[in-house]
Design an enzyme around this catalytic site. Structure first.
Site, short mmCIF file in Angstrom:
data_model
loop_
_atom_site.label_atom_id
_atom_site.label_comp_id
_atom_site.label_asym_id
_atom_site.label_seq_id
_atom_site.Cartn_x
_atom_site.Cartn_y
_atom_site.Cartn_z
N SER A 101 62.58 164.82 64.58
CA SER A 101 62.45 164.74 66.16
C SER A 101 61.19 165.35 66.53
O SER A 101 59.88 164.85 66.29
CB SER A 101 63.61 165.22 66.56
OG SER A 101 63.72 165.05 67.97
N ASP A 241 58.43 162.17 72.35
CA ASP A 241 58.40 163.26 71.11
C ASP A 241 58.42 162.48 69.88
O ASP A 241 58.27 161.23 69.89
CB ASP A 241 59.67 164.15 70.90
CG ASP A 241 60.99 163.42 70.65
OD1 ASP A 241 61.03 162.01 70.98
OD2 ASP A 241 62.00 164.02 70.29
N ASP A 243 60.09 161.17 67.44
CA ASP A 243 60.99 159.87 67.30
C ASP A 243 61.27 159.04 68.50
O ASP A 243 62.20 158.17 68.45
CB ASP A 243 62.05 160.19 66.45
CG ASP A 243 62.96 161.22 67.25
OD1 ASP A 243 62.59 161.99 67.99
OD2 ASP A 243 64.52 160.92 66.79
N ASP A 245 63.23 159.79 70.95
CA ASP A 245 64.46 159.66 71.63
C ASP A 245 64.54 160.61 72.83
O ASP A 245 65.71 160.95 73.56
CB ASP A 245 65.46 159.92 70.60
CG ASP A 245 65.61 161.29 69.96
OD1 ASP A 245 64.44 162.05 70.31
OD2 ASP A 245 66.59 162.00 69.42
#
Length: 322
Positions: A101, A241, A243, A245
């Site tokens: 992440s 960010d 990834d 999400d």
């Protein structure tokens, strides 16, 4: 690392804390638990962000999945929300994201989705942990034609972009939008989506090299996007960010529009359109008191859950919120 799962999957420094051995075991145990009811060869889709360790961990995970007799389907570099959607679209038994992440490049992680594209429940995570750490169940070792295989989906990004565009009922013509892709998973898909919807798009941090993901950029480091928006006269900017999400926004004056404000904007607009079920916004206990005050002043109900998007989603599903 102790027990494996945290609030959002398993994370650690790649190759020291999060090793290929752990990734193999996660693949084998996850495939066994999530696909044990399947009457066909189980399929598990795998996406990853741009970290250098992603290739290594992807192959170890796939080996574990195949050793359980399941098919591993590589989606390539793609966002976490894309994996959640594509798990359903491809009728897979599970989905996996290899990412840490918003954390620095030396970290990596793994998070599973069930066949509906939802994060795993605590009980399922505990069962997978128990199999790996406590050897609580003996897993089968299929051989011959029962060993799993690896395939690739070259059109995964196209499928996800097509879905995203269908959620928009207007054109972005005339808008000048800046994007900070954090040198992460959104570096190809995000600019394409906004451009194909008609916006003029300016992009920063879209040249990943495996070690620059989240480095002084993206949604955890907003100063670069703030300056970029004002210097280039953009109407707005969005920062993802690693990834993709999570997202934060910047207005035309360079001021950050944080998550609470974004939820407030969406909630108020949906209430105006009579689309906000029970006039309720679901947030976590991390939300600022200002969100409570805004809700009270505008006839909105605010419910708060434990930290973690899966707890927000569980509350939404249980109570019929949007």
């Amino acid at each position: 690392m102790g027990r494996l799962f945290g609030t959002d999957g398993v994370r650690g420094i790649a190759n020291t804390e999060l090793t290929c051995e752990i990734e193999f075991q996660m693949g084998k145990a996850g495939a066994y638990v999530l696909a044990e009811e399947s009457r066909h060869t189980p399929r598990i889709v795998i996406g990853k962000d741009t970290r250098r360790s992603g290739d290594m961990l992807e192959k170890a995970l796939a080996a574990g999945i195949c050793s359980a007799g399941a098919e591993a389907v590589f989606l390539g570099v793609i966002s976490t929300p894309a994996v959640a959607y594509l798990t359903r679209l491809y009728e897979a038994d599970a989905g996996v994201v290899i990412s840490a992440s918003h954390n620095p490049a030396e970290f990596n992680g793994i998070k599973y989705f069930n066949s509906k594209g939802y994060k795993l429940s605590d009980s399922i995570e505990e069962r997978i942990e128990s199999i790996i750490l406590d050897k609580s169940e003996s897993l089968p070792n299929p051989s011959g034609e029962m060993v799993g295989t690896v395939t690739e989906k070259s059109d995964a990004s196209d499928n996800y972009i097509s879905f995203l565009k269908k959620t928009i009922e207007c054109s972005f013509d005339g808008l000048k939008i800046a994007l900070d892709c954090a040198n992460g998973a959104s570096y190809k898909t995000a600019p394409r989506v906004f451009k194909e919807l008609g916006a003029e798009v300016l992009v920063i941090n879209d040249n990943p090299d495996g070690i620059n993901i989240n480095k002084n950029c993206g949604s955890t480091h907003m100063s670069m996007l703030k300056s970029f928006v004002t210097d280039n006269g953009c109407d707005m900017g969005f920062a993802f960010d690693g990834d993709a999400d999570r997202v934060l926004a910047v207005d035309s004056n360079g001021y950050v529009v944080d998550g609470d404000k974004i939820m407030g904007i969406i909630g108020l607009e949906m209430k105006k359109q009579n689309k906000l079920s029970h006039n309720t916004i679901v947030a976590t206990v991390m939300s600022n008191l200002g969100l409570d005050i805004m809700a009270g002043n505008n006839g909105l109900h605010l419910e708060k859950t434990k930290v973690g998007d899966r707890y927000v989603l569980e509350q939404m599903l249980n109570c019929g919120y949007v």
